[in-house]
Design a protein around this motif. Structure first.
Motif, PDB file in Angstrom:
ATOM      1  N   ARG A  11       9.050  10.861  -4.274  1.00 13.50           N
ATOM      2  CA  ARG A  11       9.639   9.551  -3.646  1.00 13.50           C
ATOM      3  C   ARG A  11       9.013   9.317  -2.391  1.00 13.50           C
ATOM      4  O   ARG A  11       8.653   8.133  -2.180  1.00 13.50           O
ATOM      5  N   ARG A  12       8.960  10.261  -1.500  1.00 11.82           N
ATOM      6  CA  ARG A  12       8.127  10.100  -0.466  1.00 11.82           C
ATOM      7  C   ARG A  12       6.751   9.549  -0.215  1.00 11.82           C
ATOM      8  O   ARG A  12       6.336   8.874   0.108  1.00 11.82           O
ATOM      9  N   HIS A  14       5.291   8.061  -2.843  1.00 12.50           N
ATOM     10  CA  HIS A  14       5.426   6.762  -3.685  1.00 12.50           C
ATOM     11  C   HIS A  14       5.811   5.768  -2.375  1.00 12.50           C
ATOM     12  O   HIS A  14       5.099   4.800  -2.394  1.00 12.50           O
ATOM     13  N   ALA A  15       6.546   5.903  -1.396  1.00 11.50           N
ATOM     14  CA  ALA A  15       6.881   5.047  -0.262  1.00 11.50           C
ATOM     15  C   ALA A  15       5.577   5.041   0.680  1.00 11.50           C
ATOM     16  O   ALA A  15       5.229   3.908   1.031  1.00 11.50           O
ATOM     17  N   LEU A  17       2.454   5.797  -0.296  1.00 11.72           N
ATOM     18  CA  LEU A  17       1.571   4.748  -0.990  1.00 11.72           C
ATOM     19  C   LEU A  17       1.732   3.561  -1.176  1.00 11.72           C
ATOM     20  O   LEU A  17       1.077   2.465  -0.687  1.00 11.72           O
ATOM     21  N   LYS A  18       3.133   3.200  -1.175  1.00 10.95           N
ATOM     22  CA  LYS A  18       3.397   1.463  -1.241  1.00 10.95           C
ATOM     23  C   LYS A  18       3.163   0.935   0.110  1.00 10.95           C
ATOM     24  O   LYS A  18       2.642  -0.111   0.230  1.00 10.95           O
ATOM     25  N   ASN A  19       3.479   1.659   1.256  1.00 10.43           N
ATOM     26  CA  ASN A  19       3.307   1.208   2.579  1.00 10.43           C
ATOM     27  C   ASN A  19       1.715   1.045   3.024  1.00 10.43           C
ATOM     28  O   ASN A  19       1.307  -0.112   3.431  1.00 10.43           O
ATOM     29  N   ARG A  21      -0.647   0.653   0.494  1.00  9.27           N
ATOM     30  CA  ARG A  21      -1.096  -0.813  -0.164  1.00  9.27           C
ATOM     31  C   ARG A  21      -0.643  -1.868   0.521  1.00  9.27           C
ATOM     32  O   ARG A  21      -1.716  -2.875   0.790  1.00  9.27           O
ATOM     33  N   ASN A  22       0.518  -1.769   1.129  1.00 12.23           N
ATOM     34  CA  ASN A  22       0.683  -3.455   1.783  1.00 12.23           C
ATOM     35  C   ASN A  22       0.151  -3.541   3.320  1.00 12.23           C
ATOM     36  O   ASN A  22      -0.285  -4.829   3.414  1.00 12.23           O
TER      37      ASN A  22
END
Length: 134
Positions: A11-12, A14-15, A17-19, A21-22
């Motif tokens: 989960r960490r 994923h978070a 990688l999401k940041n 990406r943004n």
């Protein structure tokens, strides 16, 4: 137990990688605005829209605060109410002057004096309000 620990790590990751990406999307948009012809005009329009939304938010918050505390403001008395309104007006005018023109030399000192005096006026109204417990 190791499975739960692993899921927290996933989960960490994923978070993160999401940041990432943004951030990459924002950098890509910034590069497009900088590099493409007419990008400056788009940036000016976008900044005007964001500024308008920001100012509208400030006006909404101040209007809400006024409605919530209008009884206390009415009980302040004429002198302190005039000081409150005058201080707020001075801050609004000083902010508009800062946005509309470059303030160089002595004008910036005048600007700081006006804003400082307005803040001091707000402080005096606050002291009066606290002393008499409206």
């Amino acid at each position: 137990m190791s499975r739960e620990h692993g899921s927290v790590g996933v989960r960490r990751l994923h978070a993160v990688l999401k940041n990432a990406r943004n951030i990459a999307i924002v950098l890509l948009i910034a590069a497009a605005v900088w590099g493409l012809p007419g990008g400056g005009n788009f940036a000016d329009v976008f900044l005007a829209i964001i500024s308008t939304i920001f100012v509208a938010g400030i006006v909404w918050v101040l209007g809400r605060a006024y409605r919530d505390h209008r009884d206390s403001i009415a009980l302040l008395g004429t002198q302190h109410r005039a000081l409150l309104y005058g201080s707020v007006a001075a801050i609004v005018v000083a902010t508009a002057a800062l946005e509309s023109r470059r303030l160089d030399g002595a004008l910036i000192l005048v600007w700081f004096a006006v804003v400082g005096g307005a803040v001091f006026g707000l402080y005096r109204v606050w002291l009066h309000h606290r002393a008499y417990g409206y």
